[in-house]
Scaffold this active site. Structure first.
Site, PDB file in Angstrom:
ATOM      1  N   HIS A   1      -2.001  -7.709  -2.279  1.00 22.41           N
ATOM      2  CA  HIS A   1      -3.321  -7.967  -2.952  1.00 22.41           C
ATOM      3  C   HIS A   1      -3.571  -6.722  -3.836  1.00 22.41           C
ATOM      4  O   HIS A   1      -2.641  -5.837  -4.047  1.00 22.41           O
ATOM      5  CB  HIS A   1      -4.402  -7.886  -1.965  1.00 22.41           C
TER       6      HIS A   1
ATOM      7  N   GLY B   1      -5.135  -4.178  -3.679  1.00 24.39           N
ATOM      8  CA  GLY B   1      -4.928  -2.806  -3.061  1.00 24.39           C
ATOM      9  C   GLY B   1      -3.509  -2.405  -3.093  1.00 24.39           C
ATOM     10  O   GLY B   1      -3.313  -1.084  -3.318  1.00 24.39           O
ATOM     11  N   HIS B   2      -2.768  -3.125  -2.604  1.00 22.93           N
ATOM     12  CA  HIS B   2      -0.994  -2.908  -2.863  1.00 22.93           C
ATOM     13  C   HIS B   2      -0.775  -2.496  -4.099  1.00 22.93           C
ATOM     14  O   HIS B   2      -0.168  -1.548  -4.451  1.00 22.93           O
ATOM     15  CB  HIS B   2      -0.250  -3.769  -2.275  1.00 22.93           C
TER      16      HIS B   2
ATOM     17  N   SER C   1      -4.833  -7.973   3.981  1.00 20.09           N
ATOM     18  CA  SER C   1      -4.125  -9.358   4.043  1.00 20.09           C
ATOM     19  C   SER C   1      -4.742 -10.164   5.174  1.00 20.09           C
ATOM     20  O   SER C   1      -4.696 -11.405   5.027  1.00 20.09           O
ATOM     21  CB  SER C   1      -2.793  -9.048   4.565  1.00 20.09           C
ATOM     22  N   ARG C   2      -5.497  -9.620   6.092  1.00 17.72           N
ATOM     23  CA  ARG C   2      -6.116 -10.306   7.215  1.00 17.72           C
ATOM     24  C   ARG C   2      -7.231 -10.978   6.772  1.00 17.72           C
ATOM     25  O   ARG C   2      -7.772 -11.925   7.534  1.00 17.72           O
ATOM     26  CB  ARG C   2      -6.458  -9.391   8.469  1.00 17.72           C
TER      27      ARG C   2
ATOM     28  N   ASP D   1      -6.104   2.214   5.872  1.00 22.06           N
ATOM     29  CA  ASP D   1      -5.572   2.450   7.086  1.00 22.06           C
ATOM     30  C   ASP D   1      -5.521   4.121   7.312  1.00 22.06           C
ATOM     31  O   ASP D   1      -4.706   4.593   7.673  1.00 22.06           O
ATOM     32  CB  ASP D   1      -4.225   1.851   7.343  1.00 22.06           C
TER      33      ASP D   1
ATOM     34  N   VAL E   1      -9.146  -0.400  -2.005  1.00 24.40           N
ATOM     35  CA  VAL E   1      -9.823  -1.440  -3.065  1.00 24.40           C
ATOM     36  C   VAL E   1     -10.705  -2.514  -2.168  1.00 24.40           C
ATOM     37  O   VAL E   1     -10.306  -3.028  -1.195  1.00 24.40           O
ATOM     38  CB  VAL E   1      -8.548  -2.044  -3.873  1.00 24.40           C
TER      39      VAL E   1
END
Ligand code: PAF
Length: 279
Positions: free
Chosen positions: A34, A36-37, A187-188, A151, A177
């Site tokens: 997403h 963020g990645h 992702s969750r 995380d 983000v």
């Protein structure tokens, strides 16, 4: 973008890059990428000239009954996003390549880092994370690696691991983000029903309230944590923790400590979300 699925091929390609004097910056992921990645990939470009991503859903960091089997695997779409983000190499090994036999040698982070907060509710999680990241580091041998602050505890554990093993790798944080309504990208989030998705930003708003109270001078962290968890419960959440901690080591702060972070984990339906906010 070159894609490698074997350790040997990945090592050979990156060995050539290293010999050519390129600075290798690594972004390990579990895929289902997403924004963020992608922000991490873009930040990686500021720190080097050979960007390597990995996609590997690491069984070791999931407990029985967690979402390892249903974790979204979206390799084709992920590759398109990585190409668009200008990533040079993707290492995406099958499980049998990274774990051809059960992994017996593991990295065991100290309990004061790994048995608190996430580690209390997901015992063994950080052993799994540290072990796979150590293995990926040994394959990619990057000069630097990026991990998102979403995380937060993972970032602290991996920074400590690199420091204590004297690995010559710079660990760089990436900012969380968020969606426009404040929900941290994850992702969750894809597991949430439309109703749960509408409710989910409350987790961030709860953290904002705690942070605001601390900034206004409240030092009764236990009361703030209890009130925050009660607030979440009142809206259908099952919180694991809301905790004000020291940023440096995630231990409980004294009233004199000023560099703080508030972290939370809570279940909404069957989805467990985590978030945090530096104060
Ligand atoms: O943050 C993640 O996606 C994973 O924990 C990591 C660092 C890729 C290890 O599997």
């Amino acid at each position: 973008m070159q894609i490698y699925t074997t350790i040997a091929a990945c090592r050979a390609a990156l060995g050539t890059e290293r010999q050519a004097g390129r600075r290798i910056v690594f972004v390990p992921t579990m895929g289902n990428l997403h924004e963020g990645h992608i922000a991490l990939m873009q930040k990686a470009r500021e720190h080097g000239d050979c960007i390597v991503a990995s996609i590997f859903v690491n069984r070791l960091q999931f407990r029985p009954g967690e979402d390892f089997d249903k974790y979204p695997r979206t390799l084709e779409a992920d590759c398109e996003k990585l190409v668009a983000a200008g990533v040079d190499y993707l290492f995406a090994p099958p499980e049998a390549e990274l774990y051809p036999s059960p992994q017996r040698y593991v990295v065991e982070p100290p309990p004061e880092h790994a048995a608190i907060l996430e580690g209390e509710f997901r015992p063994g999680h950080f052993r799994g994370v540290a072990t796979v990241v150590m293995k990926l580091f040994s394959i990619v041998q990057p000069h630097a690696a990026l991990f998102g602050k979403k995380d937060y505890q993972q970032f602290m554990v991996l920074s400590s691991m690199v420091r204590e093993f004297a690995l010559p790798i710079e660990i760089i944080p990436g900012e969380t983000v968020r969606a426009p309504d404040g929900l941290a990208l994850s992702s969750r989030n894809g597991y949430l029903s439309p109703e749960e998705r509408a409710e989910a930003p409350r987790l961030y708003r709860t953290l904002l309230n705690v942070a605001e109270a601390v900034r206004s001078g409240c030092r009764d962290y236990a009361r703030l944590e209890t009130e925050a968890m009660d607030h979440l419960r009142a809206h259908g959440w099952v919180p694991d923790y809301v905790a004000v901690r020291k940023r440096i080591d995630l231990q409980c702060p004294t009233p004199e400590d000023i560099s703080l972070v508030v972290l939370a984990a809570a279940r909404l339906g069957s989805t467990r979300l985590i978030d945090n906010l530096e104060i």
